[in-house]
Design a protein around this motif. Structure first.
Motif, PDB file in Angstrom:
ATOM      1  N   THR A 142      24.720 -50.243  12.242  1.00  0.00           N
ATOM      2  CA  THR A 142      24.057 -49.822  13.484  1.00  0.00           C
ATOM      3  C   THR A 142      22.541 -49.863  13.387  1.00  0.00           C
ATOM      4  O   THR A 142      21.848 -49.887  14.417  1.00  0.00           O
ATOM      5  CB  THR A 142      24.471 -48.381  13.862  1.00  0.00           C
ATOM      6  N   ASP A 167      28.792 -32.939  13.465  1.00  0.00           N
ATOM      7  CA  ASP A 167      29.503 -34.204  13.268  1.00  0.00           C
ATOM      8  C   ASP A 167      28.512 -35.365  13.342  1.00  0.00           C
ATOM      9  O   ASP A 167      27.483 -35.285  14.031  1.00  0.00           O
ATOM     10  CB  ASP A 167      30.579 -34.378  14.350  1.00  0.00           C
ATOM     11  N   ASP A 194      26.998 -39.071  14.415  1.00  0.00           N
ATOM     12  CA  ASP A 194      26.987 -39.880  15.631  1.00  0.00           C
ATOM     13  C   ASP A 194      27.574 -41.253  15.290  1.00  0.00           C
ATOM     14  O   ASP A 194      26.922 -42.080  14.664  1.00  0.00           O
ATOM     15  CB  ASP A 194      25.553 -40.018  16.150  1.00  0.00           C
ATOM     16  N   LEU A 195      28.816 -41.489  15.733  1.00  0.00           N
ATOM     17  CA  LEU A 195      29.518 -42.745  15.435  1.00  0.00           C
ATOM     18  C   LEU A 195      29.660 -43.612  16.684  1.00  0.00           C
ATOM     19  O   LEU A 195      30.480 -44.542  16.700  1.00  0.00           O
ATOM     20  CB  LEU A 195      30.900 -42.451  14.844  1.00  0.00           C
ATOM     21  N   SER A 196      28.834 -43.351  17.702  1.00  0.00           N
ATOM     22  CA  SER A 196      29.011 -44.076  18.963  1.00  0.00           C
ATOM     23  C   SER A 196      28.719 -45.561  18.819  1.00  0.00           C
ATOM     24  O   SER A 196      29.294 -46.381  19.552  1.00  0.00           O
ATOM     25  CB  SER A 196      28.100 -43.471  20.045  1.00  0.00           C
ATOM     26  N   GLY A 197      27.847 -45.947  17.893  1.00  0.00           N
ATOM     27  CA  GLY A 197      27.528 -47.367  17.757  1.00  0.00           C
ATOM     28  C   GLY A 197      28.301 -48.083  16.664  1.00  0.00           C
ATOM     29  O   GLY A 197      28.058 -49.278  16.425  1.00  0.00           O
ATOM     30  N   GLU A 234      34.404 -51.081  16.039  1.00  0.00           N
ATOM     31  CA  GLU A 234      35.776 -50.563  15.959  1.00  0.00           C
ATOM     32  C   GLU A 234      36.418 -50.857  14.608  1.00  0.00           C
ATOM     33  O   GLU A 234      37.124 -50.001  14.049  1.00  0.00           O
ATOM     34  CB  GLU A 234      36.618 -51.161  17.094  1.00  0.00           C
ATOM     35  N   MET A 289      35.418 -48.179  12.088  1.00  0.00           N
ATOM     36  CA  MET A 289      35.489 -46.770  12.467  1.00  0.00           C
ATOM     37  C   MET A 289      36.288 -45.939  11.461  1.00  0.00           C
ATOM     38  O   MET A 289      35.850 -44.864  11.031  1.00  0.00           O
ATOM     39  CB  MET A 289      36.091 -46.636  13.862  1.00  0.00           C
ATOM     40  N   SER A 346      34.491 -42.963   9.275  1.00  0.00           N
ATOM     41  CA  SER A 346      34.866 -41.580   9.610  1.00  0.00           C
ATOM     42  C   SER A 346      35.538 -40.884   8.434  1.00  0.00           C
ATOM     43  O   SER A 346      35.303 -39.689   8.196  1.00  0.00           O
ATOM     44  CB  SER A 346      35.778 -41.562  10.840  1.00  0.00           C
TER      45      SER A 346
END
Length: 628
Positions: A221, A242, A244-247, A250, A253, A257
């Motif tokens: 990212t 937590d 920020d894993l928005s970017g 898939e 992921m 995580s």
């Protein structure tokens, strides 16, 4: 310490010139350029004797002054030298006991992950999977050596053409031992710490797995998973919030995580990380192509592969050489600058600027010429010249020190051959020279006889044509210079009898407690209370041996060096204090006291951790009045 390549751009930015406060050599390694600097010190480029480029990491003096840092740093370097992985930069040399600790690792011609992302943006998913899989393999061998990295971050990951390289493993552990980390010196980056590390709890290999997830998020990212900002703000988010894993793509992921789980027990193992990378790669075997990095990043590798050579401006040759050695210089970092790296054997070739000749007794004027030889490096085309052309070039460059006709003396046979200096022709002139020499000898004998009779005094004779073996040392039965000057030589001074070495006194198994001292003039050398005063050796509570008293000196012998009276007499590496953490079993210390005693200490061990007192066990040999 940041990575080997903290700079971006062209070669002039990567390979920075040495500044006035930079050393020119480190333990025999000549430094070619500065690669960068970090919280723990500076990184320089040098070469091994075989021509391999190495990165020399010199620790800041403030850390070297901390005994606990040195102890931990020594442990970590010894462990790091056992790490031999495909995706690590191995430690090949180090000095943890010197005035300024340093270590040498293999030089990796590639940018750090931090530099690559800042300069060119986030990496594609395929490159991130290969990056994380390679880093996981590096952690496998690092953890196998008993090391937790503790500072796994993008600047400690270098991107080479054949995969990533993890560097600086274990060094953060040594940095944690010093109080400097709490006084403005920053070690590590808070954005890539694990929750247990930020909270000051126990660090385990799972701590590195959390950092691995943070590196994956940054590589994919371009931003840290817990954001940026003040250190305490970032650390609070790591512990309590937590990521920020928005970017995050898939395919990455699950990998990211799971690695970023707050609970260390919930994080995957190294083997599971590699399996997750394979699953994200459509469950195919990970293959690392030659072009696994984006082309802009690969171009940065090319820039860093062009290792610099030092600029030299040798004097131009006076004439074209008849026979010269002209080496072919290959490109790339495998070619060291001339003279870089510690020497393996003494050079078999003559020093630059001097012709190669067989050893011989020099003429008087030739000795002057040799003393006048320049010390700067010669041009490569001049360095290996031999024969008459070499002498012609030398005469052309230094006409005042190379006479056209060598001076001779009786009985000398001048050198022959095309390179020899011209000699006077034999014949009438030679016979005349012989007659003159013979006349001089006759006059010398006559003068010596005259002096013999003139210098007789009261039946005591001094013959001017008999020379003693040593003009400065009176012979037995002869008058001393002092007697001849004042009273006509009527008194004699006999040679002093050489003083015999004193008999050593041995004291074994002395338990010297911190805060106590030894006095070596005592018949029974035993510890006495007190660490400051006119004593001869004290074990200071600060953790070091201290040469007390006026004129006291210590000298730490090299590991394996066997001490003796002669060794301690000749040793000049003096200091006034030696930290105990530098000592290992069998290490020896020479002590020179201000009262004239020489002492050899042999360190045998230290008190166990559960001992109620702190002491060291030493054997002591004393040579009393050995320096006078």
């Amino acid at each position: 310490m940041s990575g080997q390549q903290p700079n971006r751009g062209n070669a002039s930015q990567v390979f920075q010139p040495l500044a006035g406060d930079d050393p020119s050599t480190i333990a025999g390694y000549r430094l070619a350029a500065k690669l960068g600097a970090g919280g723990m010190g500076k990184v320089y480029l040098s070469y091994t004797p075989g021509g391999r480029p190495v990165a020399i990491k010199v620790i800041r003096p403030e850390f070297g002054e901390d005994p606990e840092f040195r102890r931990r740093f020594t442990q970590e370097v010894q462990s790091a030298q056992r790490v031999q992985g495909l995706f690590t930069a191995p430690v090949i040399d180090a000095d943890t006991n010197g005035a300024q600790p340093w270590l040498a690792t293999a030089y990796v011609p590639g940018p750090s992950l931090a530099d690559a992302v800042v300069a060119h943006g986030a990496l594609p998913v395929e490159a991130v999977l290969l990056l994380i899989a390679g880093m996981a393999e590096a952690l496998h061998v690092i953890h196998g050596a008993g090391i937790v990295h503790r500072d796994l971050k993008p600047s400690n990951v270098l991107l080479a053409a054949d995969g990533p390289r993890v560097i600086d493993f274990g060094i953060a552990y040594a940095a944690d031992a010093t109080s400097l980390t709490g006084s403005g010196v920053t070690i590590g980056t808070p954005s890539f710490m694990a929750p247990e590390q930020a909270a000051g709890r126990r660090v385990t290999p799972a701590t590195d797995i959390f950092a691995l997830g943070q590196v994956a998020a940054f590589a994919s990212t371009g931003s840290p998973a817990f954001g940026e900002g003040t250190s305490h703000g970032v650390l609070y988010r790591i512990v309590h919030e937590d990521p920020d894993l928005s970017g995050i793509p898939e395919r990455l992921m699950e990998l990211v995580s799971r690695c970023l789980a707050k609970d260390p027990e919930a994080r995957p193992s190294v083997a599971e990380v590699i399996a997750l990378c394979q699953t994200a790669n459509a469950e195919t075997v990970l293959r690392r192509p030659e072009d696994w990095l984006p082309s802009p990043v690969a171009a940065d590798i090319t820039v860093r592969a062009a290792a610099p050579a030092p600029l030299q401006t040798p004097p131009p040759p006076a004439a074209a050489p008849a026979v010269a050695y002209s080496p072919t210089t290959p490109a790339g970092p495998s070619t060291p600058p001339p003279g870089y790296g510690p020497p393996v054997n003494p050079p078999a070739t003559p020093p630059p600027g001097q012709p190669q000749q067989a050893p011989q007794t020099p003429y008087p004027m030739q000795a002057q010429a040799q003393a006048a030889q320049p010390t700067q490096p010669a041009h490569p085309a001049q360095q290996y010249q031999t024969g008459p052309q070499a002498q012609a070039n030398a005469q052309a460059q230094f006409p005042a020190t190379y006479p056209t006709q060598a001076q001779t003396y009786p009985g000398h046979v001048p050198p022959q051959g095309p390179g020899a200096a011209p000699q006077p022709a034999k014949g009438r002139g030679g016979r005349i020279a012989g007659i003159v020499i013979a006349a001089a000898l006759v006059l010398g004998l006559a003068g010596g006889g005259t002096a013999y009779f003139l210098l007789k005094d009261n039946g005591k004779e001094t013959r001017s044509n008999e020379s003693p073996k040593n003009n400065n040392t009176p012979q037995p039965g002869s008058s001393s210079p002092e007697a001849n000057e004042g009273d006509g030589g009527t008194e004699t001074t006999p040679n002093p009898t050489p003083k015999a070495d004193p008999t050593p006194a041995d004291y074994t198994g002395i338990n010297l407690t911190a805060g106590y001292h030894l006095t070596f003039g005592d018949a029974d050398v035993r510890p006495q209370d007190g660490e400051d005063g006119e004593y001869e050796l004290a074990y200071d509570t600060g953790g070091y041996l201290d040469a007390e008293g006026e004129g006291g000196r210590l000298a730490l012998l090299d590991p394996g060096q066997e001490g003796s009276l002669d060794i301690c007499r000749s040793e000049t590496r003096f200091t006034s204090e030696i930290y105990v953490d530098k000592l290992s079993k069998g290490r020896q210390v020479c002590v020179t006291t201000g009262t004239g005693h020489l002492v050899l200490l042999t360190y045998q061990g230290h008190s166990p951790e559960d001992s109620p007192s702190t002491y060291m066990t030493i054997d002591v040999t004393v040579w009393r009045n050995a320096t006078s």
